[in-house]
Design a protein around this motif. Sequence first.
Motif, PDB file in Angstrom:
ATOM      1  N   PRO A  31      69.190  38.695  34.400  1.00  0.00           N
ATOM      2  CA  PRO A  31      69.166  39.987  35.095  1.00  0.00           C
ATOM      3  C   PRO A  31      67.722  40.410  35.330  1.00  0.00           C
ATOM      4  CG  PRO A  31      70.731  40.017  33.268  1.00  0.00           C
ATOM      5  CD  PRO A  31      69.964  38.738  33.150  1.00  0.00           C
ATOM      6  N   SER A  32      67.471  41.104  36.418  1.00  0.00           N
ATOM      7  CA  SER A  32      66.102  41.484  36.778  1.00  0.00           C
ATOM      8  C   SER A  32      65.425  42.315  35.706  1.00  0.00           C
ATOM      9  CB  SER A  32      66.101  42.253  38.102  1.00  0.00           C
ATOM     10  OG  SER A  32      66.889  43.430  38.004  1.00  0.00           O
ATOM     11  N   ILE A  33      66.201  43.146  35.009  1.00  0.00           N
ATOM     12  CA  ILE A  33      65.630  43.989  33.966  1.00  0.00           C
ATOM     13  C   ILE A  33      65.092  43.144  32.804  1.00  0.00           C
ATOM     14  CG2 ILE A  33      67.839  44.340  32.781  1.00  0.00           C
ATOM     15  CD1 ILE A  33      66.945  47.178  32.166  1.00  0.00           C
ATOM     16  N   GLU A  34      65.796  42.045  32.501  1.00  0.00           N
ATOM     17  CA  GLU A  34      65.328  41.155  31.442  1.00  0.00           C
ATOM     18  C   GLU A  34      64.116  40.345  31.902  1.00  0.00           C
ATOM     19  OE1 GLU A  34      68.022  38.793  29.170  1.00  0.00           O
ATOM     20  OE2 GLU A  34      69.684  40.179  29.476  1.00  0.00           O
ATOM     21  N   GLN A  35      64.170  39.879  33.141  1.00  0.00           N
ATOM     22  CA  GLN A  35      63.062  39.093  33.672  1.00  0.00           C
ATOM     23  C   GLN A  35      61.782  39.916  33.694  1.00  0.00           C
ATOM     24  OE1 GLN A  35      63.356  35.658  34.510  1.00  0.00           O
ATOM     25  NE2 GLN A  35      61.160  36.007  34.234  1.00  0.00           N
ATOM     26  N   LYS A  36      61.930  41.203  33.993  1.00  0.00           N
ATOM     27  CA  LYS A  36      60.770  42.097  34.018  1.00  0.00           C
ATOM     28  C   LYS A  36      60.140  42.194  32.626  1.00  0.00           C
ATOM     29  CE  LYS A  36      61.174  45.724  36.562  1.00  0.00           C
ATOM     30  NZ  LYS A  36      61.550  47.078  37.077  1.00  0.00           N
ATOM     31  N   MET A  37      60.988  42.273  31.601  1.00  0.00           N
ATOM     32  CA  MET A  37      60.482  42.341  30.226  1.00  0.00           C
ATOM     33  C   MET A  37      59.778  41.047  29.829  1.00  0.00           C
ATOM     34  SD  MET A  37      63.328  44.390  28.008  1.00  0.00           S
ATOM     35  CE  MET A  37      63.899  46.031  28.477  1.00  0.00           C
ATOM     36  N   ILE A  38      60.373  39.934  30.202  1.00  0.00           N
ATOM     37  CA  ILE A  38      59.768  38.636  29.894  1.00  0.00           C
ATOM     38  C   ILE A  38      58.423  38.503  30.593  1.00  0.00           C
ATOM     39  CG2 ILE A  38      60.014  36.135  30.203  1.00  0.00           C
ATOM     40  CD1 ILE A  38      63.057  36.561  29.864  1.00  0.00           C
ATOM     41  N   ASP A  39      58.362  38.958  31.841  1.00  0.00           N
ATOM     42  CA  ASP A  39      57.111  38.900  32.605  1.00  0.00           C
ATOM     43  C   ASP A  39      56.021  39.755  31.967  1.00  0.00           C
ATOM     44  OD1 ASP A  39      58.337  37.225  34.396  1.00  0.00           O
ATOM     45  OD2 ASP A  39      58.730  38.791  35.901  1.00  0.00           O
ATOM     46  N   GLN A  40      56.436  40.795  31.233  1.00  0.00           N
ATOM     47  CA  GLN A  40      55.481  41.656  30.542  1.00  0.00           C
ATOM     48  C   GLN A  40      55.135  41.137  29.141  1.00  0.00           C
ATOM     49  OE1 GLN A  40      57.301  45.796  32.147  1.00  0.00           O
ATOM     50  NE2 GLN A  40      55.484  46.047  30.902  1.00  0.00           N
ATOM     51  N   LEU A  73      71.414  44.741  30.967  1.00  0.00           N
ATOM     52  CA  LEU A  73      70.638  44.419  29.766  1.00  0.00           C
ATOM     53  C   LEU A  73      71.547  44.371  28.545  1.00  0.00           C
ATOM     54  CD1 LEU A  73      67.881  43.947  28.395  1.00  0.00           C
ATOM     55  CD2 LEU A  73      67.707  46.432  28.111  1.00  0.00           C
ATOM     56  N   THR A  74      71.710  43.179  27.969  1.00  0.00           N
ATOM     57  CA  THR A  74      72.548  43.024  26.776  1.00  0.00           C
ATOM     58  C   THR A  74      71.806  42.339  25.629  1.00  0.00           C
ATOM     59  OG1 THR A  74      73.418  40.921  27.630  1.00  0.00           O
ATOM     60  CG2 THR A  74      74.698  42.926  28.105  1.00  0.00           C
ATOM     61  N   ARG A  75      70.608  41.814  25.916  1.00  0.00           N
ATOM     62  CA  ARG A  75      69.797  41.184  24.879  1.00  0.00           C
ATOM     63  C   ARG A  75      68.709  42.148  24.428  1.00  0.00           C
ATOM     64  NH1 ARG A  75      70.652  37.226  28.804  1.00  0.00           N
ATOM     65  NH2 ARG A  75      71.746  35.357  28.089  1.00  0.00           N
ATOM     66  N   ALA A  76      68.299  42.013  23.182  1.00  0.00           N
ATOM     67  CA  ALA A  76      67.281  42.901  22.614  1.00  0.00           C
ATOM     68  C   ALA A  76      65.907  42.241  22.704  1.00  0.00           C
ATOM     69  CB  ALA A  76      67.619  43.225  21.166  1.00  0.00           C
ATOM     70  N   TYR A  77      64.961  42.956  23.303  1.00  0.00           N
ATOM     71  CA  TYR A  77      63.598  42.449  23.462  1.00  0.00           C
ATOM     72  C   TYR A  77      62.608  43.321  22.699  1.00  0.00           C
ATOM     73  CZ  TYR A  77      65.145  39.277  27.136  1.00  0.00           C
ATOM     74  OH  TYR A  77      65.781  38.262  27.830  1.00  0.00           O
TER      75      TYR A  77
END
Length: 235
Positions: A31-40, A73-77
């Motif tokens: 999901p884009s919201i997760e990809q954004k977190m990974i990119d950060q 968003l279902t995974r915890a970052y």
Amino acid sequence: MRIYTLFFICFLLLIYNQSTYSQQAKKVKLPSIEQKMIDQGLVDIQQIDPDILVQLKYSTTDNFIGKDVYGDLTRAYLQPDMAKKLAQASNFLQQTKPGYQLLVYDAARPNSAQYDLWKALDILKIPEGSKTQYVADPKIGSNHNFGCAIDLTVADEKGKPLDMGTKFDFFGPLAYPRSEQEMLRLGKLTTRQIANRKILRQVMVQAGFKQNTTEWWHFDGMSKKQARAKYGMIR
């Protein structure tokens, strides 16, 4: 000779196709919201420690708003150093209470979701002066918005959350760690419920987290000032 050569070529093609399929299967679009977190630079905490359980409450309707805030968003970052601290806490828990596991309710939170939580306080008619006691002003941001805070509990050997005296996101003194002795004296909390909270508190503090004084489930890995200086806000 030709037959053997043809067989060998077919064999190589089969291996190649299987390898290509395997690689494609691994490339699952996030999901884009997760990809954004990974990119950060944030990391999935279960990639760091698979023993940690995750049930993001804001990805369900089981929260004080009563609706799904996080969507996909279902995974915890968390920030990598925060995730390592959490893994240490998980290890401490397994040493002291074999079979018990940390159960994460919330971790890194986009600032856009912070606005949703802030607006919900108006619907609940929380007085303006008390709002920041429960939800950080999104203009300033919560430690969750920097990936440096974690909301969690402890689950027993069957995966059932321990009785902490209140649900996650309970508003009021019953959830305050600073008020536990008073609530015990008034008969609103039991010694077992306080002992369960101490199990969580002990391993988290031992790993370097700081307990929030009004939410038994909330722990900070660093101050908001430090988080703001070191990391960018998650939008």
